[in-house]
Scaffold this active site. Structure first.
Site, mmCIF file in Angstrom:
data_model
loop_
_atom_site.group_PDB
_atom_site.id
_atom_site.type_symbol
_atom_site.label_atom_id
_atom_site.label_comp_id
_atom_site.label_asym_id
_atom_site.label_seq_id
_atom_site.Cartn_x
_atom_site.Cartn_y
_atom_site.Cartn_z
ATOM 1 N N HIS A 276 8.316 -28.434 -13.115
ATOM 2 C CA HIS A 276 7.961 -26.704 -13.112
ATOM 3 C C HIS A 276 6.583 -27.102 -13.875
ATOM 4 O O HIS A 276 7.007 -27.339 -15.436
ATOM 5 C CB HIS A 276 9.242 -26.202 -14.420
ATOM 6 C CG HIS A 276 8.281 -24.696 -15.040
ATOM 7 N ND1 HIS A 276 8.451 -23.777 -13.958
ATOM 8 C CD2 HIS A 276 8.384 -24.775 -16.599
ATOM 9 C CE1 HIS A 276 9.307 -23.308 -13.883
ATOM 10 N NE2 HIS A 276 8.536 -22.733 -16.358
ATOM 11 N N ASP B 100 12.335 -19.986 -13.750
ATOM 12 C CA ASP B 100 12.076 -19.706 -15.382
ATOM 13 C C ASP B 100 11.759 -18.121 -15.664
ATOM 14 O O ASP B 100 10.901 -18.211 -16.523
ATOM 15 C CB ASP B 100 10.797 -20.249 -16.099
ATOM 16 C CG ASP B 100 10.735 -20.159 -17.641
ATOM 17 O OD1 ASP B 100 12.494 -20.090 -17.876
ATOM 18 O OD2 ASP B 100 9.941 -20.781 -18.129
ATOM 19 N N ASP C 56 4.219 -24.493 -15.871
ATOM 20 C CA ASP C 56 3.209 -23.489 -16.432
ATOM 21 C C ASP C 56 1.915 -23.138 -15.715
ATOM 22 O O ASP C 56 1.853 -23.874 -16.181
ATOM 23 C CB ASP C 56 3.911 -22.764 -17.698
ATOM 24 C CG ASP C 56 5.222 -22.882 -17.629
ATOM 25 O OD1 ASP C 56 5.790 -21.422 -17.241
ATOM 26 O OD2 ASP C 56 6.090 -23.052 -19.231
#
Length: 1017
Positions: A273, A385, A275
Site C-alpha cells: 500500500h 484504506d 499512499d
C-alpha cells in the site's frame, strides 16, 4: 526450565547467533558520496556528478534531501563459486519501513535494481551483471568487481509514536538543513543459505508459540523441538561440530505436522500500500513507487511463486514517465502474471467526498490505462484504506465492469464491530457487489502467526465462508513483500495450529468466495467508518478546490461539446484528459481528506488555482464561440435546471428581476423581504427570524438564531487531522456580539447585511442576502482565524420535526435517522453530504445547500412548548496541528443557503445552482441547449466520446429515489442511440424515436447514452 525462559533463550539465540550467521566472510565497500542540491535528479545527472570519500558515521541528509552513494569493491578470489550480497545501512532508525531513509540501487549503467530500507538492506551480487550486481545473486568468479549506486532519500521520520506532535518537518521550506542520518556503512558478505533457511524455520515456530494455547499438546512439541535444537547448538559450540542442516533436521517434524482438514484457508497476496501522498510529498511517492516495483520484480527472480497486487493507475503512469526501463520490467511482470494491476482506479481515492462524475472518472481513467498498457481489466475494486464508502459505489462499480470490492478499513471502527467478512454490498439503486473485508485487519501483513491466527479468529461469517484474503508486504515505501515473508509462506502452507496459506490472486480468491456466497449476508447502504470524521472538514481550501474543479470540468465539457458538435470549435480531448487526471490525483484518500503534510497542501492549493484558470479558459473559449458576434449579455447556465429565464445547460439574455426590499426597524432590527421570504436580523447581527411568506410559517424557533457561528474546542483523542470526537460538543462558544452590522446593496444591487465579528484574534465576516424571486436566504461567511485546535460550525436551528436527514451523496442521497436508538446511529454524530442536506415534515421541508463544505451534524430536541427543534450544523473549518501544524489557519470563504419550503427535488436543484453560478458572455443570439431531459432526471455529464469518434455521450441519473420516465432530446439529428457502460462500451440499443431517446430510470439509476449524430466534429 519455564517456557518464558525458553522463549527468552530462543530470542537471544536468534538475535545474537543465528541471524548474524546468515552472512559469513565480509569485505568493506569503498563508498563515495555526492549530496545533490535541491530536488532529486535523474540517474544520468548523478552518474556525471563529483563524488567524495564517505565513511561510516558521517552525517548526511538534510530533511527531504538526496545523497548519491557510489559503492565499489573487488571481492577475494577465494570467494569464487560462492554467493554474496552487499549490505547497505543508510543509518536506518528504529522506525519501520516507509517512514525513514530509503534508497534505490542502480547498476553503474543506470539500471534500477532494487530498493533498500531498514528490513531489506541487501543487494544481490551477480558477476554477469553490470557492475557485478543484479536482481539475484549468482556464483562468484575470481576477483569479481562490484560497482553500484544508491540514491538515498533523507525522508524525515514524521510518523512518531503516539501522541503525534506538531512538526515543521512536513515541508522542505520549514524543515531546516540539519542532517538527519549517520551513514552506517556498506559491505559485501558471503551468504550462508542453510543458516538463512534455519532462521526462517525458527521464526515460524517462534511465531506459532505466540498463538497456540497454553495447554495445547502441539505447543509442548514445538517447545521440545526448539529446546533440543538450542541444546545441540550450545554443545556444538564447544566441539566445533555445528551444522545448520542438522539443526533444521531437528525441527523438521514439527514443521511437517499438517493443518486440520477444516482449517481456515488464507489466500496471501503480495501488496505494498503506497499512499500517493501522506507524510511525504507527491514527488517522493514517485520514488517510493520506483523502489517498490524494483524490489518486487527483483524478488520474483528468486521467488517465482510471488504475485503482487499493484493498484492506482497513476502510480503506474508515474513509473512510465520517470523510469521507462523499470516500467518495461513491470510490463513484463504483468504479462507473466507476477504483478496484477488491481482496483481499476486512477488513485485509491477517498470514497465519500469526490462527486459522482469524479468517481466515474476515477474508474474510467484507471481502467483505460490498464487496458491500454497491459490489456488487463480488473474486476476487483481495491480500496483498503479509504475512510468509509458511499452507498452510491456498488452501482458505479458495476457500471464500470467491476463486481467485487475489497477493503479492511471498517475494522478501525471505534464503536461497532462490522458484522461481516464476505458479504453482498447493496447500493442505493439495488446494485450489489461481492465485498470482502480481510479479517487480518491490515493491508501490510508480514504473514506472522499472529496475523494469520487473527484472520481466522476474526472471520465474522464462519460457517458461511471458510476463507479470507491477506495482503502482505511492507507499504508506504517499504518495498512490498520480502524474501523472508515468502520463506515463511512456504512453511505456512500446511502447518498445524494455523490457517492454510497459499499465495494466490485476488481474482482466484473472489472466484472461490463467490462459490460459497449463495447465502452470504447483505449489507445495504453506506459503509460508514466510525472514526476519522474530521476528514470531512480538515483543509478547507483543498475541499473548495476539489468542488470547484469538479463543477468547472462539467461546464468545460458541456460547452466544449456543444461548440464542437455545432462546428464552432475543436474538442480539447488531450487537455481535458490531463485536467481530469490531476483533479483525480488530489482526491487520493490522504490528500482530499486533509490528512497529509503541509508540503502536500502548499502544492495542491497552488495547483488548484492553476487548474481552475485552465478549465475556465476552456469553458470561456467555448462559450465565446457559441455566443458569436453581438452586444447582448447572454447568461450561460451549466446547471441541469432552468433558472431566471435561462434554460438548463443553455444561454439566454438576462431577465430583469425586482430588487428585494430592505428596511431598518425602529428597534434596530433589519428586515429583508423578497415577497417569498422575510428575514429579520437583530442589532447584534444574528438572524432571529426566517418567515416563509408563502407557507405562512416561521422557521427559527423563539430565542434561536439561524446561521449562527459556533466555535468548539477540538482536541481529538487520536490523530488531529483525522478525528473529530464527540466530546467536542462539551465546549462551545456562540459568536453573537458584532463589531459592526451594515446594510448596503451588493454588486447586483440586492440589499445585503454584512456583520463583522472578532474573537481571540480572529475575524468573521458574514454577509446575508435575499435574492430576487427565490425562497432562499444566502450566507457568505469569510473566516480569518489563527488559533489552533478549533472547529467552526454554522448552526441552523429549525422549527421542523424531522425523522431523518436526506444528505446528498454521489448520484443520489441517503437518509440518516435523527434518533439515537442504537449504537450505530449514535456513532454518526458527524457525517458528510455533498451539495445539500434536507429535513422535512410530510408537507413542508427545508434544505441547506453549500458550495464547498462536506461535514455536518444533525440533532433534534423537544422544546418546553412541545415543539421540536431540528438543528443542522455545517462544519466549516478546523485548525489542527498534525501532520500540518498550520492546517486551515488563514482566510476561507464559505457560501451556503437556507432554502425554504423545499422538497428533495428543490434541494437537488438549489445544490446545483449554488455550485454552478451563471456566466455572462457578450454575444448575439440565445444558445439552445445541446441536450435536454424532461422530468426529474438530472443530466450529470455531456461530453464527446473518449474514442474521439465525435459521438455525443450523455450521463443522467434519477436523484429522488423514485421511478422516472425521461425523454432525452438533442438539437442535432441522431443517426443511432446506444446505451453504454461508464467506459462507453456498448450495452445495447436505446429506445429512440423522432423526438429523442426514451429512458425509464429505476430509483437512483445511472444511465449513459451514446448518440451518433448526423453532423459533428
Amino acid at each position: 526450565m519455564s517456557e518464558d525462559l525458553v522463549r527468552g533463550r530462543l530470542h537471544r539465540v536468534l538475535e545474537r547467533r543465528l541471524r548474524p550467521a546468515r552472512y559469513g566472510e565480509r569485505v568493506p565497500l569503498t563508498v563515495t558520496a555526492w549530496h545533490a542540491p535541491g530536488e532529486p535528479v535523474d540517474v544520468a545527472t548523478a552518474l556525471g556528478a563529483g563524488y567524495e570519500p564517505f565513511g561510516a558515521g558521517e552525517r548526511w541528509g538534510p530533511p527531504w534531501g538526496t545523497t548519491w552513494l557510489r559503492c565499489t569493491a573487488t571481492l577475494p578470489a577465494a570467494w569464487a563459486g560462492r554467493r554474496a550480497e552487499a549490505v547497505v545501512d543508510l543509518g536506518f532508525t528504529g522506525v519501520g519501513p516507509g517512514f525513514t531513509a530509503e534508497g534505490l540501487v542502480y547498476s553503474p549503467d543506470g539500471t534500477p535494481l532494487k530498493g533498500v530500507h531498514p528490513l531489506n538492506r541487501y543487494v544481490p551480487i551477480d558477476p554477469g551483471g553490470a557492475g557485478g550486481v543484479g536482481v539475484a545473486a549468482a556464483p562468484l568468479t575470481a576477483g569479481t568487481r562490484v560497482d553500484f549506486l544508491v540514491e538515498a532519500a533523507a525522508n524525515p521520520t514524521i510518523h512518531q509514536p503516539y501522541p503525534w506532535a506538531p512538526t515543521d518537518l512536513g515541508d522542505v521550506r520549514t524543515a531546516g538543513r540539519e542532517p538527519l542520518y549517520r551513514f552506517g556503512g556498506a559491505e559485501v558478505a558471503v551468504v550462508d543459505e542453510e543458516v538463512r533457511a534455519l532462521v526462517a524455520d525458527v521464526e515460524v515456530l517462534d511465531g506459532l508459540l505466540d498463538v497456540l494455547g497454553p495447554t495445547e499438546p502441539r505447543r509442548y512439541a514445538v517447545v521440545r523441538a526448539l529446546t533440543a535444537m538450542m541444546d545441540r547448538l550450545d554443545r556444538s559450540e564447544l566441539t566445533g561440530a555445528w551444522s545448520a542442516r542438522t539443526a533444521r533436521g531437528m525441527l523438521a517434524e514439527v514443521l511437517r505436522s499438517p493443518a486440520a482438514p477444516t482449517e481456515h484457508r488464507v489466500t496471501a497476496v503480495g501488496h505494498a500500500h503506497i499512499d500517493s501522498a501522506w507524510l511525504w510529498p507527491i514527488r517522493e511517492t514517485v520514488r517510493k513507487v520506483a523502489r517498490t516495483v524494483a524490489n518486487v520484480t527483483a524478488l520474483r527472480a528468486s521467488h517465482p511463486e510471488l504475485v503482487f497486487a499493484f493498484s492506482q493507475a497513476q502510480q503506474h503512469a508515474w513509473l512510465k514517465e520517470h523510469h521507462p526501463a523499470l516500467f518495461e520490467r513491470l510490463r513484463a511482470a504483468v504479462a507473466d502474471g507476477a504483478v496484477l494491476p488491481v482496483g481499476g482506479m486512477w488513485v485509491e481515492s477517498d470514497a465519500n467526498l469526490p462527486g459522482g462524475e469524479a468517481m466515474v472518472r476515477q474508474l474510467v481513467h484507471g481502467k483505460r490505462f490498464f487496458l491500454a498498457e497491459y490489456g488487463v481489466e480488473s474486476d476487483e475494486i481495491w480500496l483498503p484504506d479509504s475512510f468509509g464508502y458511499s452507498a452510491a459505489l456498488p452501482q458505479i462499480f458495476r457500471l464500470a465492469g467491476a463486481t467485487r470490492f475489497l477493503s479492511q478499513k471498517l475494522s478501525w471502527n471505534q464503536t461497532n464491530r462490522f458484522p461481516h467478512t464476505t458479504f453482498w454490498w447493496e447500493g442505493l439503486d439495488g446494485s450489489r457487489v461481492l465485498a470482502h473485508f480481510p479479517p487480518v485487519d491490515t493491508y501490510n501483513s508480514d504473514l506472522s502467526a499472529t496475523d494469520l491466527a487473527g484472520a481466522r479468529e476474526r472471520c465474522a461469517d464462519d460457517g458461511r465462508t471458510s476463507r479470507s484474503l491477506v495482503p502482505f508486504g511492507w507499504g508506504d515505501g517499504g518495498g512490498g513483500p520480502t524474501r523472508e515473508m515468502l520463506e515463511h509462506a512456504e512453511r505456512l502452507e500446511d502447518l498445524e495450529g494455523l490457517p492454510r496459506v497459499r499465495i494466490g490472486t485476488p481474482a482466484g480468491f473472489f472466484a472461490a468466495a463467490e462459490a460459497e456466497a449463495d447465502d452470504a449476508p447483505v449489507w445495504a447502504g453506506e459503509l460508514y467508518l466510525e472514526v476519522h470524521r474530521g476528514t470531512y472538514t480538515t483543509q478547507a481550501a483543498v475541499k473548495r478546490g476539489n468542488r470547484r474543479c469538479e463543477h468547472l470540468l462539467r461546464e468545460a465539457e458541456l460547452w466544449c461539446a456543444t461548440a464542437a458538435v455545432r462546428g464552432l470549435a475543436g474538442y480539447p480531448y488531450d487537455e481535458l484528459d490531463a485536467l481530469w487526471k490531476e483533479v483525480l490525483l488530489y482526491q487520493f484518500h490522504d490528500i482530499l481528506p486533509g490528512s497529509s503534510i503541509a508540503w502536500v497542501y502548499r502544492e495542491a492549493t497552488q495547483r488548484y488555482a492553476v487548474l481552475e484558470r485552465r478549465i475556465e479558459e476552456l469553458a470561456r473559449t467555448a462559450m465565446a464561440a457559441l455566443a458569436g458576434e453581438g452586444r447582448r449579455g447572454l447568461v450561460f447556465n451549466a446547471a441541469p435546471h432552468a433558472r431566471d429565464g435561462v434554460p438548463a445547460m443553455g444561454a439566454a439574455a438576462a431577465v430583469e428581476a425586482a430588487v428585494p426590499h430592505a428596511r431598518r426597524a425602529d428597534d434596530g432590527r433589519i428586515v429583508l423581504n423578497n415577497d417569498l421570504v422575510r428575514v429579520e436580523i437583530d442589532p447584534r447581527g444574528t438572524v432571529v427570524s426566517v418567515y416563509d411568506l408563502v407557507a405562512g410559517r416561521e422557521l427559527v424557533p423563539a430565542g434561536a438564531a439561524a446561521g449562527l457561528l459556533r466555535l468548539h474546542a477540538d482536541h481529538p483523542v487520536g490523530a488531529d487531522a483525522w478525528d473529530v470526537d464527540e466530546h467536542y460538543r462539551a465546549a462551545a462558544l456562540d459568536l453573537r456580539d458584532a463589531d459592526s452590522v451594515d446594510l448596503a446593496p451588493d454588486a447586483d444591487g440586492v440589499p445585503a447585511v454584512t456583520v463583522v465579528r472578532t474573537h481571540d484574534g480572529c475575524r468573521f465576516t458574514q454577509r446575508v442576502r435575499l435574492p430576487a424571486g427565490a425562497p432562499r436566504v444566502e450566507f457568505e461567511t469569510t473566516v480569518d482565524w489563527h488559533v489552533p485546535q478549533r472547529l467552526c460550525k454554522a448552526v441552523f436551528p429549525l422549527d421542523v420535526r424531522a425523522d431523518d436527514v436526506a444528505a446528498e451523496i454521489q448520484f443520489g442521497h441517503v437518509r440518516r435517522p435523527l434518533h439515537r436508538n442504537t449504537s450505530w446511529e449514535t456513532a454518526k454524530f458527524e457525517v458528510y453530504a455533498h451539495r445539500f442536506v434536507h429535513v422535512g415534515e410530510p408537507s413542508y421541508g427545508v434544505a441547506l445547500v453549500n458550495d464547498a463544505t462536506y461535514g455536518y451534524d444533525a440533532t433534534r430536541h423537544v422544546r418546553p412548548d412541545g415543539g421540536t427543534t431540528t438543528v443542522l450544523a455545517l462544519s466549516l473549518a478546523r485548525t489542527q496541528q498534525f501532520p500540518d501544524p498550520h492546517a486551515d489557519q488563514g482566510t476561507h470563504v464559505f457560501r451556503y443557503a437556507l432554502v425554504c419550503g423545499a422538497d428533495v427535488s428543490a434541494a437537488v436543484r438549489e445544490g446545483y445552482r449554488i455550485n454552478l453560478p451563471p456566466r455572462t458572455v457578450v454575444g448575439g443570439d440565445d444558445v439552445a441547449p445541446l441536450v435536454t431531459a424532461d422530468g426529474p432526471a438530472v443530466v450529470e455529464a455531456v461530453k464527446l466520446a473518449d474514442d474521439r469518434s465525435g459521438d455525443l455521450v450523455v450521463r443522467l441519473y434519477e436523484p429522488l429515489g423514485d421511478r422516472a420516465r425521461v425523454l432525452l432530446s438533442t438539437t442535432e439529428r441522431v443517426r443511432d442511440a446506444r446505451l453504454v457502460d461508464l467506459l462507453e462500451r456498448d450495452a445495447g440499443p436505446a429506445e429512440s424515436d423522432g423526438d429523442g431517446v426514451r429512458i425509464t430510470l429505476r430509483p437512483f439509476e445511472i444511465v449513459t447514452v451514446r448518440l451518433r449524430l448526423e453532423s459533428g466534429p
